[in-house]
Design a protein around this motif. Structure first.
Motif, PDB file in Angstrom:
ATOM      1  N   UNK A 458       0.878  -1.213  -0.078  1.00  0.00           N
ATOM      2  CA  UNK A 458       0.152   0.026   0.023  1.00  0.00           C
ATOM      3  C   UNK A 458       1.074   1.222   0.101  1.00  0.00           C
ATOM      4  N   UNK A 459       2.145   1.235   0.683  1.00  0.00           N
ATOM      5  CA  UNK A 459       2.894   2.337   1.021  1.00  0.00           C
ATOM      6  C   UNK A 459       3.394   2.609  -0.603  1.00  0.00           C
ATOM      7  N   UNK A 460       3.775   1.693  -0.996  1.00  0.00           N
ATOM      8  CA  UNK A 460       4.499   1.621  -2.478  1.00  0.00           C
ATOM      9  C   UNK A 460       3.463   2.263  -3.791  1.00  0.00           C
ATOM     10  N   UNK A 461       2.239   1.948  -3.573  1.00  0.00           N
ATOM     11  CA  UNK A 461       1.484   2.032  -4.691  1.00  0.00           C
ATOM     12  C   UNK A 461       0.638   3.514  -4.292  1.00  0.00           C
ATOM     13  N   UNK A 462       0.566   3.795  -3.088  1.00  0.00           N
ATOM     14  CA  UNK A 462      -0.580   5.002  -2.867  1.00  0.00           C
ATOM     15  C   UNK A 462       0.131   6.042  -2.194  1.00  0.00           C
ATOM     16  N   UNK A 463       1.062   5.934  -1.400  1.00  0.00           N
ATOM     17  CA  UNK A 463       1.999   6.787  -0.328  1.00  0.00           C
ATOM     18  C   UNK A 463       3.149   7.507  -1.086  1.00  0.00           C
ATOM     19  N   UNK A 464       3.930   6.760  -1.278  1.00  0.00           N
ATOM     20  CA  UNK A 464       5.323   7.115  -1.662  1.00  0.00           C
ATOM     21  C   UNK A 464       5.459   8.100  -2.675  1.00  0.00           C
ATOM     22  N   UNK A 465       4.554   8.080  -3.904  1.00  0.00           N
ATOM     23  CA  UNK A 465       4.250   8.919  -4.924  1.00  0.00           C
ATOM     24  C   UNK A 465       4.036  10.407  -4.491  1.00  0.00           C
ATOM     25  N   UNK A 466       3.311  10.433  -3.181  1.00  0.00           N
ATOM     26  CA  UNK A 466       2.859  11.712  -2.780  1.00  0.00           C
ATOM     27  C   UNK A 466       4.125  12.503  -1.917  1.00  0.00           C
ATOM     28  N   UNK A 467       5.247  11.363  -1.539  1.00  0.00           N
ATOM     29  CA  UNK A 467       6.058  12.173  -0.665  1.00  0.00           C
ATOM     30  C   UNK A 467       7.002  13.054  -1.319  1.00  0.00           C
ATOM     31  N   UNK A 468       7.348  14.099  -0.636  1.00  0.00           N
ATOM     32  CA  UNK A 468       8.506  14.931  -1.205  1.00  0.00           C
ATOM     33  C   UNK A 468       9.949  14.262  -1.191  1.00  0.00           C
ATOM     34  N   UNK A 469      10.740  14.556  -2.027  1.00  0.00           N
ATOM     35  CA  UNK A 469      12.073  14.016  -2.166  1.00  0.00           C
ATOM     36  C   UNK A 469      12.792  14.699  -0.996  1.00  0.00           C
ATOM     37  N   UNK A 470      12.510  15.724  -0.261  1.00  0.00           N
ATOM     38  CA  UNK A 470      13.260  16.369   0.651  1.00  0.00           C
ATOM     39  C   UNK A 470      12.824  15.833   2.021  1.00  0.00           C
ATOM     40  N   UNK A 471      11.698  14.859   2.205  1.00  0.00           N
ATOM     41  CA  UNK A 471      11.261  14.555   3.464  1.00  0.00           C
ATOM     42  C   UNK A 471      12.000  13.926   4.437  1.00  0.00           C
ATOM     43  N   UNK A 472      12.193  13.981   5.436  1.00  0.00           N
ATOM     44  CA  UNK A 472      13.001  13.280   6.501  1.00  0.00           C
ATOM     45  C   UNK A 472      12.245  12.006   6.924  1.00  0.00           C
ATOM     46  N   UNK A 473      12.909  11.006   6.341  1.00  0.00           N
ATOM     47  CA  UNK A 473      12.173   9.377   7.008  1.00  0.00           C
ATOM     48  C   UNK A 473      12.979   8.767   7.453  1.00  0.00           C
ATOM     49  N   UNK A 474      14.007   9.419   8.399  1.00  0.00           N
ATOM     50  CA  UNK A 474      15.093   8.629   9.169  1.00  0.00           C
ATOM     51  C   UNK A 474      14.018   8.129  10.589  1.00  0.00           C
ATOM     52  N   UNK A 475      13.020   8.761  11.093  1.00  0.00           N
ATOM     53  CA  UNK A 475      12.121   8.185  12.259  1.00  0.00           C
ATOM     54  C   UNK A 475      11.462   6.779  11.386  1.00  0.00           C
ATOM     55  N   UNK A 476      10.883   6.753  10.172  1.00  0.00           N
ATOM     56  CA  UNK A 476      10.297   5.697   9.509  1.00  0.00           C
ATOM     57  C   UNK A 476      11.311   4.684   9.558  1.00  0.00           C
ATOM     58  N   UNK A 477      12.452   4.781   9.042  1.00  0.00           N
ATOM     59  CA  UNK A 477      13.444   3.827   8.781  1.00  0.00           C
ATOM     60  C   UNK A 477      13.800   3.237  10.145  1.00  0.00           C
ATOM     61  N   UNK A 478      14.027   4.052  11.146  1.00  0.00           N
ATOM     62  CA  UNK A 478      14.236   3.607  12.774  1.00  0.00           C
ATOM     63  C   UNK A 478      13.237   2.640  12.922  1.00  0.00           C
ATOM     64  N   UNK A 479      11.990   3.149  12.898  1.00  0.00           N
ATOM     65  CA  UNK A 479      10.931   2.166  13.555  1.00  0.00           C
ATOM     66  C   UNK A 479      10.679   0.965  12.653  1.00  0.00           C
ATOM     67  N   UNK A 480      11.095   1.053  11.328  1.00  0.00           N
ATOM     68  CA  UNK A 480      11.049  -0.315  10.574  1.00  0.00           C
ATOM     69  C   UNK A 480      12.301  -1.296  11.044  1.00  0.00           C
ATOM     70  N   UNK A 490      13.334  -2.364   2.697  1.00  0.00           N
ATOM     71  CA  UNK A 490      13.678  -2.588   1.274  1.00  0.00           C
ATOM     72  C   UNK A 490      12.861  -1.446   0.577  1.00  0.00           C
ATOM     73  N   UNK A 491      11.532  -1.220   0.715  1.00  0.00           N
ATOM     74  CA  UNK A 491      11.001  -0.161  -0.034  1.00  0.00           C
ATOM     75  C   UNK A 491      11.681   1.310   0.380  1.00  0.00           C
ATOM     76  N   UNK A 492      12.060   1.793   1.482  1.00  0.00           N
ATOM     77  CA  UNK A 492      12.779   2.871   1.775  1.00  0.00           C
ATOM     78  C   UNK A 492      14.107   3.090   0.975  1.00  0.00           C
ATOM     79  N   UNK A 493      14.794   1.952   0.897  1.00  0.00           N
ATOM     80  CA  UNK A 493      16.034   2.041   0.105  1.00  0.00           C
ATOM     81  C   UNK A 493      15.809   1.945  -1.298  1.00  0.00           C
ATOM     82  N   UNK A 494      14.723   1.436  -1.937  1.00  0.00           N
ATOM     83  CA  UNK A 494      14.470   1.274  -3.387  1.00  0.00           C
ATOM     84  C   UNK A 494      14.074   2.943  -3.735  1.00  0.00           C
ATOM     85  N   UNK A 495      13.448   3.361  -2.695  1.00  0.00           N
ATOM     86  CA  UNK A 495      12.884   4.731  -3.117  1.00  0.00           C
ATOM     87  C   UNK A 495      13.996   5.963  -3.101  1.00  0.00           C
ATOM     88  N   UNK A 496      15.235   5.654  -2.682  1.00  0.00           N
ATOM     89  CA  UNK A 496      16.317   6.556  -2.512  1.00  0.00           C
ATOM     90  C   UNK A 496      16.820   7.063  -1.330  1.00  0.00           C
TER      91      UNK A 496
END
Length: 1230
Positions: A458-480, A490-496
């Motif tokens: 769901x995140x790959x198909x519906x959410x990631x296309x809406x996230x800004x390239x400069x968004x800080x996803x460190x907290x999401x990665x730490x929680x994952x 894997x999804x976070x890494x594949x999206x850069x």
């Protein structure tokens, strides 16, 4: 299975202690205080507007019922008041009844714990409940006023032990609802997955029927019990919001007047019914009940409104609410269910409509899917109105219009409605998550919500296309990473996502200090306090211990404070995936470790390092589960390393050998094979790449090996000549020469120990050489001391067998002899353990025998502290029973003569003195029964020693032999590689000339360091280029390994059977859905339809019935003959109008082409069946032929599968036969 709280019998302490007076004073109920007969009910003219008889009304001043007493509360369980007989009383003079005036609030009188006796063994299911007014405050108040949320959070502790991330509210029919077969299984599976991923609360109407009962059954399947603050409570919270006035046996819930201030426990029987208003029984699988009381005893609307307000309050932000998202699920249902959905939508609660569950759900789903905003409202309403009687057949014309209007209003908020097709999709949790995302505006919040649900798709198909390239996803990665959500990582890494910028020294240390009960890291680090902070220097010490070497400058921080050296805070790692890989291993995140391994720069060495760490865990911890888990992970990573090295060996021999020889500065300069020796990876050391490297190394050390053999043989001959012919009173020349040689060998051994990693050079022969050198040098020193030369002679004699056995080390080069020597070496430690065990028996028996056969005065002679007395004592106590074990019984020594104690006038203790004063007593003593007990003790000792202990050591040796013989080649390769590495570091010349080589090496190393120059840039570039090429080659093998594993998984017999199983399981459902497309039960029939057609449709043996029957037969046949699973086709009464042709073709086009054509013909026949009664019999016969062809097709598929399985079994049998022949051949060769 049924769940019950631990020891939840009558009187068990379940849940925290409650003070009932808090309920009584803080919450209220509603009662009618004015009896006025309602004229609208002519069948029961004496029933009040509130629904009760006059005698059933309470006292207007006190609120107590005149018939309530203690016997209805505690002393007579399952007692129900029988209040059906009316009692005539005079109504009020005005003769009018007003709700606002005549319904009054009183302190609640029904609360406590309900015990549902449903278990045949006598156990009870327990639930907390309370009766409260429908006007009770729901939102939390800052002043602490009574509220429903305060009750749920503060009194019932529903937020313990974990805060829920979701509340699922259910709407549906309470009476006609039925969900069976595959649909029920899909629903329960999706609900279980949703609850497990979010710790969700479940909100129902609490009844023991309809959707609430199905939810209760699901809760029953997954319910567990936890202990919080010393009290037991259910982990899954299922809350029923029911109308008190419509509850069955509600009088058994009321507390007695005289026990109002005590803790109340009530028994509830769902099987009994009393009273004309008893409608709904409470479901025992619920954990809490809110019984809403509006003063009426024939209304359900108050509970619906109360529940809507509760849902709104739960999702309201703190402090007034709980800030928990709420989702409503609609299954089946009627007008009331649609009204619930509309109320939820008005309060911004998203709704998931389960299409395929029937009635209201299918109606609303079709309306939402076909809704077009461009059409006029009247046209849309007319279309919906035409479909209402098709789906909901229990409404009148007026209610049809009301239902259509409510459906249309729901469609206007279509963005809050998610349609989930239970027939086509098995991921109900995905639909619930999609519904939640419709109400979230921030993409990062949506991503965090998807992470909590672990739905990366769901995140790959519906959410990631809406996230800004400069968004800080460190907290999401730490929680994952913390929650081990590998798909999200894997999804976070594949999206850069840049992991190298994320992982700083401070971040890594924070990950190591996460508090989790399952982590065993503090035990490995020997931290005595849980408050001790873990530093990277602690991890560095641990890695040095388990790997043998670890060098990393960023692991040198030793500060225990939370804020540590600022110079390391923002520093990044060169290989962040390797650091996370080590962290995942040490914190038991095995799934994450498996994922991160592929990302490391050097995956082959990472896999071998993982085996070293797991091997260290096995050696350090004793917990059975940890050891089993560590052994399984060690084997898995060793298998990965073997498969990677084999792939590289088949592709490029030279590159594969270069990988084996590549040294890693981080791991103390060790290469992969040295790391494998540290990790005890015998299978990896026996792989083709490792064997190729060993062959190259053996060619280089062969000369050294033969020179050492000659040295050992000459040393043995010289020692034999010394001890046999050349030992004098003083040391001789030959003795001095041997002492010099052995001393030089000892120096060489110390140099070798300093240069070799402990784990690599650690073997039984290492300790053997050390002991041999110590014994020889000790003998020489003792010979040089004039007053104790005899000890030197003894030690020299011991050196002779030690020098002889040392030659066994050289026999390792021959595989057959080497494997036998290994068995002998492995048996020695077990034999030492057995001797310690045997010594206890020998010592006990020896002392007991001396007591019975020897006089006390004679035993005192051993205390003269002379060497001879000491040896005699040891001989009597230990050697005498030891020889008896081998047959030297010496029964004469057990004769009863002169065995007594000192008695009489002269008999007294003279400690450490002569026994002359009592000599006469000893000489004149008479025989007694000591000999009998001595011989009996001997018999028991021989039984234990010769039968029990001897068979024990035989069993131990047999086990060792079988273990080593089974993997004899692996053991031999491992020891051969250790031997090769040992001789690589030795000079060609033996001692004492070998010391000159070490001196020369030291001089050259000193000169090279003194004249050290900077490395030429060209040479540095060559070195880096070699490492890069090897790294690329290694990464290529990882890709090949992943591709091979994926292909093997897809083509495996098990997965093929599973896919075929799923196709066959879905086939009858798809056919039935297509057949019901124009079923007269679900499609509005023309008014001109002949009435005899309806009689035909319900006659036994019609097409639909025979199709269902034969489909069930086919599924049962598959179950018993081929797959062993049940494929039962359950028919329901309503299906939505859809074309099943396309779905059938998509599912079974590849494997069931012939079945596809049959399904099309079946669909065509059934669609046109009701148009022509004259074609009835022909159509039935044709249908029978098609079903027979379908059965033949399934049987043919079954035969193909059986053929494949037979081939696999033959291959397995051939493989077993080859292994058996190989084992027999190996045994015959031995």
């Amino acid at each position: 299975m049924d769940w019950f709280w631990q020891a939840a019998r009558l009187g068990a302490n379940v849940g925290p202690a409650r003070r009932s007076k808090d309920y009584h004073s803080r919450f209220h109920r509603k009662e009618c205080i004015n009896y006025v007969p309602a004229p609208t009910n002519p069948s029961e003219p004496e029933v009040c507007y509130c629904g009760l008889y006059e005698r059933e009304h309470v006292n207007p001043s006190t609120g107590f019922h005149p018939l309530h007493s203690r016997r209805f509360a505690l002393h007579e369980p399952f007692t129900v008041l029988n209040l059906q007989q009316p009692k005539k009383q005079t109504p009020r003079q005005d003769g009018k009844w007003h709700q606002d005036r005549d319904i009054k609030e009183f302190p609640t009188d029904a609360y406590g714990m309900l015990f549902f006796k449903q278990d045949p063994k006598g156990f009870f299911k327990v639930a907390h409940y309370i009766r409260l007014s429908d006007e009770t405050r729901i939102w939390r108040s800052p002043r602490g006023d009574p509220s429903v949320l305060q009750l749920m959070v503060g009194t019932w502790n529903l937020l313990e032990p974990e805060h829920p991330k979701l509340v699922i509210s259910f709407a549906g029919d309470e009476e006609r609802f039925s969900l069976e077969g595959a649909k029920k299984k899909t629903f329960m599976t999706g609900l279980i997955r949703s609850v497990e991923s979010t710790n969700a609360w479940l909100l129902t109407d609490g009844s023991d029927a309809g959707i609430s009962k199905v939810v209760g059954q699901t809760v029953n399947e997954m319910q567990t019990t936890i202990k919080t603050d010393g009290h037991l409570m259910p982990y899954i919270k299922c809350i029923g919001v029911a109308s008190y006035g419509s509850c069955r046996n509600k009088d058994s819930l009321v507390n007695a007047e005289d026990v109002i201030k005590s803790e109340n426990k009530h028994f509830y029987d769902v099987t009994r019914s009393s009273g004309r208003l008893a409608k709904v029984a409470l479901n025992g699988d619920h954990t809490h009940f809110l019984l809403v009381d509006d003063g009426f005893h024939n209304s359900l609307s108050s509970a619906d409104s109360f529940r809507s307000r509760l849902e709104e309050a739960i999702q309201k932000t703190m402090p007034e609410g709980l800030d928990i998202p709420v989702v409503m699920l609609l299954l089946d249902g009627s007008l009331r269910a649609i009204d619930r959905c509309l109320k939820a939508l008005r309060r911004r609660v998203p709704v998931v409509v389960v299409q395929g569950s029937g009635r209201a759900a299918d109606l609303l789903a079709e309306a939402v899917l076909n809704h077009d905003d461009t059409r006029s409202e009247d046209a849309t309403l007319k279309e919906i109105l035409s479909k209402v009687p098709i789906y909901i057949d229990d409404l009148d014309d007026h209610m049809h219009m009301e239902c259509a209007k409510k459906v249309l209003e729901c469609c206007k908020t279509g963005n809050k409605i998610t349609v989930y097709d239970i027939d086509r999709d098995s991921n109900m949790d995905k639909a619930i998550l999609s519904a939640l995302l419709t109400g979230t505006a921030d993409p990062e919040d949506e991503l965090r919500l998807a992470l909590e649900w672990d739905r990366a798709d769901v995140a790959e198909s519906s959410i990631f296309p809406q996230i800004d390239d400069n968004a800080d996803l460190g907290g999401i990665m730490k929680q994952a990473l913390r929650e081990e959500k590998t798909d999200f990582v894997d999804l976070l890494i594949s999206w850069g996502f840049d992991i190298s910028k994320f992982l700083t020294v401070e971040e890594l240390r924070g990950l190591y200090n996460l508090v989790e009960p399952k982590v065993h890291l503090k035990m490995l680090l020997r931290h005595t306090s849980q408050e001790d902070k873990i530093t990277l220097s602690d991890i560095d010490k641990l890695l040095k211990k388990v790997v043998g070497g670890h060098v990393h400058h960023l692991y040198q921080d030793t500060s225990k404070a939370k804020e540590f050296s600022t110079s390391f805070v923002s520093v990044h790692f060169e290989d962040p995936f390797m650091e996370l890989f080590i962290w995942a291993i040490l914190t038991r995140r095995n799934k994450l470790a498996d994922f991160l391994w592929e990302m490391c720069n050097f995956p082959l060495s990472a896999a071998v390092v993982a085996t070293c760490i797991y091997n260290g865990i096995l050696a350090s911890l004793t917990d059975t589960d940890l050891r089993r888990e560590s052994q399984a992970m060690k084997d898995m990573f060793e298998e990965k390393a073997i498969e990677m090295s084999d792939l590289g060996y088949r592709k490029s021999y030279s590159n594969a050998v270069s990988l084996m020889q590549q040294r890693y500065s981080r791991w103390g300069g060790l290469d992969i094979l040295e790391l494998a020796m540290v990790g005890q990876d015998m299978r990896f050391v026996s792989s083709p790449s490792a064997r190729a490297d060993e062959i190259q190394r053996w060619k280089n050390v062969r000369k050294k090996f033969w020179s050492r053999i000659a040295y050992r043989v000459l040393l043995l001959i010289a020692h034999c000549c010394l001890v046999l012919f050349n030992l004098d009173e003083t040391p001789t020349l030959l003795e001095g020469i041997l002492a010099v040689i052995v001393t030089s060998e000892a120096v060489e051994k110390m140099i070798q120990m300093a240069q070799t990693t402990y784990h690599v050079g650690n073997s039984a022969w290492h300790w053997y050489d050390t002991g041999l050198l110590v014994v020889f040098l000790s003998a020489f020193l003792l010979r040089s001391i004039p007053f104790i030369p005899d000890f030197g002679y003894v030690l020299y004699a011991l050196c002779a067998p030690l020098f002889s056995l040392r030659l066994l080390r050289f026999l390792y080069v021959w595989p057959r002899l080497g494997s036998k020597i290994l068995i002998f070496v492995y048996m020695v430690p077990r034999m030492v353990e057995f001797l310690v065990f045997l010594l206890l028996f020998v010592l006990g028996y020896g002392i007991a025998t001396r007591v019975l056969v020897s006089h006390t005065c004679r035993n005192r002679e051993y205390l003269s502290f002379s060497f001879k007395s000491f040896t005699d004592f040891i001989s009597e106590i230990i050697f005498f029973p030891y020889w008896q074990m081998f047959g030297e019984l010496q029964l004469d020594s057990l004769e009863a003569a002169n065995r007594t104690t000192c008695r009489g006038e002269k008999g007294h203790w003279r400690w450490l003195t002569s026994c002359e004063p009592c000599r006469e007593v000893v000489d004149t003593a008479q025989p007694i029964i000591y000999d009998f007990f001595a011989k009996g003790l001997l018999a028991f000792y021989l039984l234990i020693a010769n039968v029990l202990l001897l068979n024990l050591i035989i069993a131990i040796f047999t086990t060792i032999y079988e273990q080593v013989q089974t993997r004899s080649i692996e053991h031999w390769n491992f020891e051969m590689h250790r031997l090769t590495r040992e001789y690589e570091s030795k000079p060609v010349l033996p001692p004492p000339f070998g010391l000159l080589a070490y001196v020369w090496r030291g001089v050259m190393q000193t000169l090279s360091q003194a004249n050290k120059k900077e490395l030429d840039p060209a040479e540095d570039e060559v070195c880096n280029e070699t490492d890069v090429w090897l790294s690329q080659f290694e990464r290529q093998q990882v890709r090949s390994y992943n591709l091979m594993r994926k292909m093997n998984g897809e083509t495996s017999l098990e997965n093929t059977l599973l896919r075929l199983n799923k196709m066959i399981e879905s086939l009858p459902s798809l056919i039935n859905r297509g057949l019901r497309r124009d079923d007269p039960a679900t499609v509005q029939r023309p008014q001109t339809m002949a009435s005899d057609f309806f009689n035909f449709r319900f006659k036994p043996g019609t097409l639909h019935d025979r199709l269902s029957e034969k489909s069930e037969y086919l599924n049962q046949y598959i179950e018993t003959q081929m797959l062993g699973k049940s494929f039962v086709v359950h028919s329901t009464s309503e299906y939505k109008v859809q074309d099943a042709t396309k779905s059938l073709a998509e599912v079974v086009a590849k494997s069931f082409g012939i079945l596809k054509q049959m399904a099309l013909e079946v669909n065509f026949l059934h669609t046109n069946l009701y148009r022509s009664l004259t074609r009835q019999e022909n159509s039935q016969r044709r249908q029978d032929l098609m079903l027979d062809e379908m059965a033949q097709g399934v049987q043919k598929t079954k035969a193909d599968i059986e053929e494949v399985m037979n081939v696999m079994q033959e291959m397995a049998g051939d493989e077993t036969k080859r292994k058996k022949e190989k084992r027999q051949k190996s045994n015959s060769d031995d």
